[in-house]
Design an enzyme around this catalytic site. Sequence first.
Site, PDB file in Angstrom:
ATOM      1  N   SER A 179      67.456  21.368  54.960  1.00 26.61           N
ATOM      2  CA  SER A 179      66.350  20.468  54.673  1.00 26.61           C
ATOM      3  C   SER A 179      66.591  19.165  55.409  1.00 26.61           C
ATOM      4  CB  SER A 179      66.249  20.207  53.169  1.00 26.61           C
ATOM      5  OG  SER A 179      67.324  19.369  52.777  1.00 26.61           O
ATOM      6  N   LYS A 180      65.644  18.270  55.313  1.00 25.30           N
ATOM      7  CA  LYS A 180      65.714  16.972  55.990  1.00 25.30           C
ATOM      8  C   LYS A 180      67.046  16.261  55.781  1.00 25.30           C
ATOM      9  CE  LYS A 180      61.543  15.474  57.729  1.00 25.30           C
ATOM     10  NZ  LYS A 180      61.577  16.445  58.816  1.00 25.30           N
ATOM     11  N   ARG A 181      67.583  16.476  54.619  1.00 24.46           N
ATOM     12  CA  ARG A 181      68.856  15.881  54.258  1.00 24.46           C
ATOM     13  C   ARG A 181      69.953  16.192  55.285  1.00 24.46           C
ATOM     14  NH1 ARG A 181      71.898  17.891  50.387  1.00 24.46           N
ATOM     15  NH2 ARG A 181      70.591  19.700  50.046  1.00 24.46           N
TER      16      ARG A 181
END
Length: 482
Positions: A240-242
């Site tokens: 994910s973006k994380r």
Amino acid sequence: MTEIRTRFAPSPTGFLHIGGARTALFNYLFARRHGGRFILRIEDSDRERSTDQFTEAILEGLAWLGLDFDEGPFFQSHRSAYYRTQIDKMLGSGSAYWCFCSAEELDGKRKMAQAQGRAGSYDRNCRDLRRTPGEGEAAVIRLRMPLDGSTVVHDLIRGDIVFDNRELDDLVVVRSDGTPTFHLVNVADDIDMGITHILRGEDHITNTPRQIQIFRALGAKPPLYGHMPLIVGKDRARLSKRHGATSVLAYREAGFLPEATLNYLARLGWSHGDQEIFSRAELVSAFDAAAINKSAAAFDMEKFAWVNFEHMKSKSANELTRAVRPYLAERGCGGYDERYLETAAALVRDRAKTLVELADQLAPFVGDTIAYDQAAAEKFLGEADRARLRGLADELDSLVQWNAPAVEREFRAFCEGEGIKLGALAQPARVALTGGTASAGIFEMCAVFGRARTVARLRAACAEAEAGALTFRAPASPQPGR
Ligand code: GLU
């Protein structure tokens, strides 16, 4: 032998992300490996969530990666008439039927099934009604699933996966507003496009037995599927973006080479001995779907950066120069002589792991103005430094020969005259000429700059520093995944 035909079938409800690009790549490689064809289909039947902007972004991402398709793009939103024929075919053969149960009734049935611990939620109430809706009567169309036996997915990656047919509901293939569902259009298109092999994410595994039944209901042979492992971050959580940018084009922006990106994507869940660096041609000849891992693949930004650096290293100065041009143009530095850029690139290339870093390194060679590191300017462009740099500029201006050894001799002679160490002159000169305290060898840089640029830059830096008119660098923009 029948021709191998694969496809990439993205839904344009988001940008081309790492997982999608890997799916496209694997289908592309599989087709190329076997001399088959690779088809692009845009699954935009969800009109609310699909946008032209995402379609464009997907096409741009594929083009950047060089994943060229042989047929398409086909758009599901243009194909309703064809879907209609397939629905009629299923109704005609009795492999699908009209269902008149209301949403409330279905909700009740679902709750009941849950309470009884039964698989499936629909009780097949309308399966044998054999009637068509009256004028204005709401109804959906359902697939007549087999009631017993099993559906086997002969997975190219995981081997056989057996599903008990009693677990499969009579799934809705046409909604009450007349629109076909994802399962139906996905399968109908795979039939029409003659798809023989499908590599897709493992999140689709539970769809596959249902879709195989739709193939059968339409009298078609299902393709072979391979379900690829998820991509996770280093912490093993779903990517994910994380974990860094997930959009593929963000890596172009960050200065990654498309061939390095392809290489790294290929290694996400696939391996070939312990080889890490592959050209596109090597990927095509080595690709084997059976070598795709079953377990999740971890996205590792450092590894990706390393792969990029390796690809940068293998390029000629000419190739690098061509690749970096758009990044220079973006900064307003265009139109430089090919030879000049190439010589500059050859000098600084070891200092750059990405094209953005290479453009940073090349900026002093091509920019009309230089952006300075503020701390470096404060430390090295003080009054005494400026006096020396001006003196140095005058000496260099009258140098007979212009090459690195001659420039070096002049630097050294100047220091001797001033009674200072070389570093006390070289570092201020470096800051004046490049904006910062780290660069390739200063004499070699001067040699490439040429006399006019070197002298003009030294003088301009002194004048700007004196007038408090230096342009300072913006803080470095964050890299994806950093
Ligand atoms: N549009 C679907 C998706 O993007 C395609 C699934 C498939 O490859 O069959 O997930």
